[in-house]
Design an enzyme around this catalytic site. Structure first.
Site: not given
Ligand code: SAH
Length: 470
Positions: A80, A83, A350, A399, A426
């Site tokens: 898998c 994990c 977003e 983020d 991440c």
């Molecule tokens: N902060 C949120 C999600 C983070 S994931 C939380 O903690 O739940 C990263 C996000 O960035 C995703 O939702 C993705 O759709 C968005 N994203 C990716 N590229 C982007 C861009 N160029 N402009 C705006 N948002 C973007």
């Protein structure tokens, strides 16, 4: 000189590099090793890519197993893709993740760092995911042993489980998965047994035929359970029989949906899930904020550590009640909503319009009146007119996805020069690259890694940047 088919013998594995690859040094050269080896193992390595300073290879023979190894808890370990770090004690997983954050910040970012506190480990290291997606396939992955054992008879080939890494048409049949709370396994196994007993067909991805395609489960810390069964085409009699059987067999399903997907790809984002039972969504809680999660909504997959991560971000933001906070890459607005009570106002941005619709709904449902949300690409939205209209940021929380921030955005952040930036990532490698660019005007004040995904090599890291004094 690059030679083919080089095998290095008796290589002592010494550490981990990025992406869960193990690391060794042979005659001053760095060797990245795949194949489930851990530091302390001694192995023979067949090299693939072989450059002057570094090479990549696969472990083909083990001479000594590391004394640090522990017995994996899952019967599917080794095949898998889930994990993969189960053979390491959790304390060592944390140590390697911590080390990697530090290495990336120093080697890629060339950053001056404050003393780093230890990574925040998880109390719950199994059954921590609120979302899992299983795939139906008529091409179960079989081990050589299973093929031999079947002898003359062609073995059963249906599977309901996870894709085997790098084999797009093969699915590993999963009996018990340790990533999600019950009734996850009960739901999965009930559907599989019903399908086998009633001759329902499992999807054939090469031929694009078969009825059962995917099974998406959300099991929330609130106790709510959402099931979304994805089928290739409508068969009302079979569908009703299966869904009724599922509801009768598994207590605790709070909402049950099905989605018809006749397309080539597995994505459900351009499809309309149908509610068969319940309200059609589940709710998850972070502190006392509630978040509505529909079948297409994004939400942190580890609720427990998600809350820990957001607390770090809020703490780093150092809010006193009056600040203008920008929440870049805000998804469904969860970080912005989480910090809203300590902020003067929150501005979320977003790319995906549906996520922004969820963010607005979540804010309203939680009585948050000081947050506004905007759909679009951060590099298009974040221009001078936008900052003029919504106010100069005191704190920017960012983020981004694994690729990190676009260079145009880092350039804009340098121009805007907010007093504080909280960078949630991440992928510490791209984060380190972006921090190096931002170091023109910022110093790294605080770093806190958070383990969101025990038994995997994935790392989440939060960094507080403070604008330098002029
Ligand atoms: N902060 C949120 C999600 C983070 S994931 C939380 O903690 O739940 C990263 C996000 O960035 C995703 O939702 C993705 O759709 C968005 N994203 C990716 N590229 C982007 C861009 N160029 N402009 C705006 N948002 C973007």
């Amino acid at each position: 000189m690059r030679k083919k088919n080089v095998v290095l013998e008796n290589v002592p594995v010494t550490g981990y590099a990025a992406e869960g690859k193990a690391l060794a040094r042979v005659d001053g050269k760095v060797i990245f090793i795949e194949g489930g080896v851990v530091p302390g193992d001694v192995v023979d390595v067949r090299l693939g890519k072989n450059k002057k300073d570094w090479a990549e290879g696969k472990a083909i023979r083990t001479h000594t197993l590391s004394p640090d190894r522990v017995e994996p808890f899952c019967e599917h370990f080794g095949l898998c893709g889930g994990c993969k770090w189960q053979m390491l004690p959790y304390s060592m997983q944390l140590q390697y993740k911590q080390q990697q954050v530090e290495d990336h910040l120093r080697r890629i970012g060339h950053l001056e760092l404050p003393p780093l506190p230890p990574i925040l480990g998880a109390d719950k290291t199994q059954r921590y995911r609120n979302k899992l997606e299983f795939t139906f396939s008529n091409k179960a992955y079989l081990t050589d042993e299973e093929i031999r054992a079947a002898g003359e008879e062609w073995p059963r080939r249906n599977a309901l489980g996870f894709h085997i890494p790098r084999l797009f048409d093969k699915v590993l049949d999963i009996r018990t998965c340790h990533l999600q709370e019950e009734p996850a396994n009960l739901i999965k196994n009930t559907i599989r047994e019903w399908a086998e007993a009633n001759d329902a067909s499992f999807y054939d991805i090469r031929r694009q035929e078969g009825w059962l395609r995917n099974l998406v489960l959300r099991i929330c810390t609130t106790g709510e359970v959402m099931v979304n069964l994805v089928i290739h085409h409508e068969d009302e009699t079979a569908r009703t029989a299966l869904l009724d059987h599922l509801l009768a067999t598994v207590p605790g399903i709070t909402t049950l949906l099905y989605t018809i997907n006749p397309k080539k790809n597995d994505s459900i984002f351009d499809l309309e899930p149908q509610v068969y039972f319940g309200k059609g969504f589940v709710e998850e809680r972070l502190e006392d904020f509630m978040f509505k999660i529909g079948p297409k909504s994004f939400f942190q997959t580890n609720t427990y550590q998600g809350e820990a991560l957001y607390r770090v971000a809020r703490d780093f933001a150092g809010l006193t009640g009056s600040e203008t906070v920008y929440d870049l890459y805000c998804g469904t607005g969860s970080i912005g909503i989480f910090v809203s009570r300590q902020a003067g106002k929150v501005v979320g941005i977003e790319l995906i319009p549906e996520a922004i619709a969820d963010a607005k709904e979540n804010a309203a449902a939680n009585g948050v009146t000081n947050a506004s949300f905007f759909a679009g690409d951060v590099i298009d939205i974040c221009d001078d007119a936008f900052f003029a209209a919504h106010g100069a940021p005191d704190v920017i929380i960012t983020d981004p996805p694994r690729a990190g921030m676009h260079e145009k955005l880092t350039a804009k952040l340098l121009e805007v020069a907010a007093p504080r930036i909280v960078y949630v990532s991440c992928n510490p490698a791209t984060q380190a690259r972006d921090l190096a660019l931002l170091s023109e005007k910022y110093t790294v004040e605080k770093v806190q890694a958070v383990d969101m995904f025990p038994h995997t090599h994935h790392i989440e890291n939060v960094v507080l940047l403070q604008r330098k004094h002029r």
